[in-house]
Write a protein that holds these residues in place. Sequence first.
Motif, short mmCIF file in Angstrom:
data_model
loop_
_atom_site.label_atom_id
_atom_site.label_comp_id
_atom_site.label_asym_id
_atom_site.label_seq_id
_atom_site.Cartn_x
_atom_site.Cartn_y
_atom_site.Cartn_z
N PRO A 165 9.75 6.87 -0.24
CA PRO A 165 10.70 7.98 -0.34
C PRO A 165 11.95 7.58 -1.14
O PRO A 165 12.26 6.40 -1.26
CB PRO A 165 11.05 8.27 1.13
N GLY A 166 12.64 8.58 -1.66
CA GLY A 166 13.78 8.33 -2.53
C GLY A 166 15.06 8.06 -1.78
O GLY A 166 16.09 8.69 -2.04
N VAL A 167 15.03 7.11 -0.87
CA VAL A 167 16.20 6.72 -0.08
C VAL A 167 16.11 5.21 0.18
O VAL A 167 15.04 4.71 0.54
CB VAL A 167 16.26 7.51 1.25
N PRO A 168 17.20 4.46 0.00
CA PRO A 168 17.18 3.03 0.33
C PRO A 168 16.93 2.83 1.83
O PRO A 168 17.56 3.48 2.67
CB PRO A 168 18.58 2.55 -0.06
N LEU A 169 15.99 1.95 2.15
CA LEU A 169 15.60 1.72 3.54
C LEU A 169 15.53 0.23 3.84
O LEU A 169 15.28 -0.59 2.96
CB LEU A 169 14.22 2.31 3.82
N VAL A 170 15.73 -0.09 5.11
CA VAL A 170 15.39 -1.41 5.63
C VAL A 170 14.46 -1.17 6.81
O VAL A 170 14.85 -0.53 7.79
CB VAL A 170 16.62 -2.21 6.10
N ILE A 171 13.22 -1.62 6.68
CA ILE A 171 12.26 -1.48 7.77
C ILE A 171 12.18 -2.83 8.48
O ILE A 171 11.95 -3.86 7.84
CB ILE A 171 10.88 -1.04 7.25
N ILE A 172 12.42 -2.80 9.78
CA ILE A 172 12.51 -4.04 10.57
C ILE A 172 11.35 -4.09 11.56
O ILE A 172 11.13 -3.13 12.31
CB ILE A 172 13.84 -4.10 11.33
N GLY A 173 10.63 -5.20 11.57
CA GLY A 173 9.59 -5.42 12.55
C GLY A 173 10.08 -6.40 13.60
O GLY A 173 10.54 -7.49 13.27
#
Length: 203
Positions: free
Chosen positions: A192-200
Amino acid sequence: MKIAETYSHLNGLEFLLVHKPELWEEIQTVIGQVDGKACKTKLSKEKNMKGRLLYSPIEMNRSFNGLLKAKDWMESRVSYWVTKDEKLIRKTLSMPPEKQKKEIEAAGCFPIFSYNQTDFVKDRLAIEVQFGKYAFVAYDLFVKHLAFYIGDKIDVGIEILPMKTLQSQMSSGVAYYDGELYNVIRQGRGVPGVPLVIIGIED
């Protein structure tokens, strides 16, 4: 709990490290303060796990909720008006809500009020803690975070998910980092066109 993996989408993590290092530290601290063992309270009734003590999504959410709110991460909403006309939606998409409604009414269409809500927002960062079903993660990443970003409410969206190793000790159907990482990468580099940080996370 502890962070096992992170994925930076559209330089989300790099933005945090440069512009919001204190909040990135705060997020790591909160995760570290969640007592996983204390959240292992759900006695499974599922056929293949009957009698096993599992991690409770309710207890984990309650723990995150208390810790984040204690650090002034608060709920926020982005409101908007929708209608059935595609061209009108495109025309009003970037307008403030009050102007959207007027434009829709002026075009002779019926405006429908809607909103996106996220539980934790602070200093233009949004956090979603997700221990729910798969569909909820897609909604977070492709609707919620994107809506807040387009609405100029946030610069980065953060999604906290269990690793597969943790998810395997929860009820069936809970989304997990490894699978959702695949889903994001499969969409291509700009979606998607949004900066993300996905954390596991894991215990």
